[in-house]
Design a protein around this motif. Structure first.
Motif, short mmCIF file in Angstrom:
data_model
loop_
_atom_site.label_atom_id
_atom_site.label_comp_id
_atom_site.label_asym_id
_atom_site.label_seq_id
_atom_site.Cartn_x
_atom_site.Cartn_y
_atom_site.Cartn_z
N LEU A 127 39.43 -70.52 -146.13
CA LEU A 127 39.47 -70.44 -147.59
C LEU A 127 38.03 -70.36 -148.08
O LEU A 127 37.24 -71.30 -147.86
N LEU A 128 37.67 -69.26 -148.72
CA LEU A 128 36.33 -69.09 -149.28
C LEU A 128 36.38 -69.53 -150.74
O LEU A 128 37.05 -68.92 -151.57
N LEU A 129 35.66 -70.61 -151.05
CA LEU A 129 35.67 -71.19 -152.39
C LEU A 129 34.48 -70.68 -153.18
O LEU A 129 33.33 -70.75 -152.72
N LEU A 130 34.74 -70.17 -154.38
CA LEU A 130 33.71 -69.54 -155.19
C LEU A 130 33.61 -70.22 -156.55
O LEU A 130 34.59 -70.74 -157.09
N ASP A 131 32.38 -70.18 -157.12
CA ASP A 131 32.22 -70.71 -158.48
C ASP A 131 32.52 -69.62 -159.50
O ASP A 131 32.96 -68.53 -159.13
N SER A 132 32.25 -69.89 -160.76
CA SER A 132 32.61 -68.93 -161.81
C SER A 132 31.79 -67.65 -161.75
O SER A 132 32.18 -66.62 -162.32
N GLN A 133 30.63 -67.69 -161.05
CA GLN A 133 29.81 -66.50 -160.87
C GLN A 133 30.11 -65.79 -159.54
O GLN A 133 29.40 -64.88 -159.14
N HIS A 134 31.14 -66.27 -158.87
CA HIS A 134 31.54 -65.76 -157.55
C HIS A 134 30.47 -66.00 -156.49
O HIS A 134 30.35 -65.23 -155.53
N ARG A 135 29.71 -67.08 -156.67
CA ARG A 135 28.82 -67.54 -155.62
C ARG A 135 29.60 -68.45 -154.69
O ARG A 135 30.54 -69.13 -155.10
N VAL A 136 29.20 -68.46 -153.42
CA VAL A 136 29.90 -69.25 -152.43
C VAL A 136 29.60 -70.74 -152.62
O VAL A 136 28.45 -71.16 -152.65
N ILE A 137 30.66 -71.52 -152.76
CA ILE A 137 30.54 -72.98 -152.76
C ILE A 137 30.55 -73.46 -151.32
O ILE A 137 29.64 -74.14 -150.86
N LYS A 138 31.59 -73.07 -150.62
CA LYS A 138 31.66 -73.36 -149.19
C LYS A 138 32.85 -72.61 -148.59
O LYS A 138 33.71 -72.10 -149.31
N LEU A 139 32.87 -72.59 -147.28
CA LEU A 139 33.97 -72.00 -146.53
C LEU A 139 34.74 -73.12 -145.86
O LEU A 139 34.15 -73.92 -145.13
N GLU A 140 36.02 -73.21 -146.14
CA GLU A 140 36.85 -74.28 -145.59
C GLU A 140 37.81 -73.70 -144.56
O GLU A 140 38.56 -72.77 -144.84
N ARG A 141 37.78 -74.24 -143.35
CA ARG A 141 38.69 -73.79 -142.29
C ARG A 141 39.98 -74.59 -142.41
O ARG A 141 39.98 -75.81 -142.26
N LEU A 142 41.10 -73.91 -142.67
CA LEU A 142 42.36 -74.59 -142.95
C LEU A 142 43.26 -74.74 -141.73
O LEU A 142 44.03 -75.69 -141.64
N SER A 143 43.21 -73.78 -140.82
CA SER A 143 44.09 -73.88 -139.66
C SER A 143 43.53 -73.09 -138.49
O SER A 143 42.69 -72.22 -138.66
N ARG A 144 44.05 -73.43 -137.34
CA ARG A 144 43.62 -72.77 -136.10
C ARG A 144 44.86 -72.52 -135.26
O ARG A 144 45.65 -73.43 -135.03
N GLY A 145 45.07 -71.30 -134.82
CA GLY A 145 46.30 -70.91 -134.16
C GLY A 145 46.98 -69.86 -135.01
O GLY A 145 46.47 -69.49 -136.07
N THR A 146 48.11 -69.35 -134.58
CA THR A 146 48.79 -68.33 -135.38
C THR A 146 49.26 -68.92 -136.70
O THR A 146 49.53 -70.12 -136.80
N ILE A 147 49.35 -68.08 -137.71
CA ILE A 147 49.75 -68.57 -139.03
C ILE A 147 51.15 -69.17 -138.99
O ILE A 147 51.44 -70.18 -139.62
N ASP A 148 52.02 -68.58 -138.18
CA ASP A 148 53.38 -69.12 -138.09
C ASP A 148 53.37 -70.53 -137.49
O ASP A 148 54.07 -71.42 -137.95
#
Length: 224
Positions: A127-148
């Motif tokens: 998940l790429l989190l952006l501020d109101s200027q579309h600058r990067v706040i941070k990148l959050e890794r949500l899962s590892r493995g197949t989406i299913d």
């Protein structure tokens, strides 16, 4: 004839110093990394053989340890060096994007996310989190493995987004197969996340699927 016996203007290292790295071919750059060849084969010739064996530079760089080390002239030490080099490149590109102004183009987004996702041996959903200027706040890794199998829960996406006070998000995941075509599961989870974030007025700007040398943008296909 060894490379040291070549005319200076033809040696990869000397050419890089005089003309810059962009002037060198894939094989010449790889030869500098290898440093030495094997008996009867120069580093450049070995590099060309490796590119032919793997089919492409990307395939070589993303080969697993067993396949890489099975090639005569390579080994665990070279594999470790290569992985360290690739990780340095990823971190450099990520730092450059984070230090720059807003992610103003689809290509900037692709470059940033590829720096994190390209070449991974299993699927990662971020998940790429952006501020109101579309600058990067941070990148959050949500899962590892197949989406299913490694379910991405919309409520966790909302929780993470609100905690970072993000104004917009971009979803992304990689396909280790190298094929960037989204699956039905990809489209389904994107719709669920989009609906959940709409409740807190946070738009999903895109969902990028990263493959090997290619990527697919949901926004460019009109799916968002």
């Amino acid at each position: 004839m060894t490379i040291s016996q070549w005319p200076a203007q033809e040696r990869p290292r000397e050419r890089l110093i005089e003309q810059g790295a962009t002037a060198l071919s894939d094989a010449e750059l790889l030869a500098i990394f290898l440093r030495t060849g094997v008996a009867g084969t120069s580093a450049v010739a070995l590099a060309r053989q490796l590119l032919h064996h793997f089919g492409s530079l990307t395939a070589l760089l993303t080969a697993d340890k067993q396949e890489f080390c099975s090639i005569h002239g390579l080994g665990e030490a070279k594999y470790v060096q290569l992985q360290a080099t690739l990780e340095l490149a990823r971190r450099y590109l990520a730092c450059e994007v984070e230090r720059s102004s807003a992610l103003s183009s689809p290509q900037a987004v692709r470059d940033y996310l590829r720096s994190h996702l390209h070449g991974l041996g299993e699927e990662h959903f971020v998940l790429l989190l952006l501020d109101s200027q579309h600058r990067v706040i941070k990148l959050e890794r949500l899962s590892r493995g197949t989406i299913d199998a490694a379910s991405v829960y919309p409520r966790e996406v909302v929780k993470t987004t609100l905690a970072a006070n993000a104004a917009a998000v971009i979803l992304a995941h990689n396909h280790p197969s190298g094929v960037a075509e989204p699956s039905q599961a990809d489209r389904h989870i994107t719709g669920r996340i989009q609906q959940a974030l709409a409740l807190v007025d946070v738009p999903v700007l895109d969902h990028l699927v990263v493959g090997s040398g290619q990527s697919c943008s949901f926004a460019e296909r009109g799916w968002l």
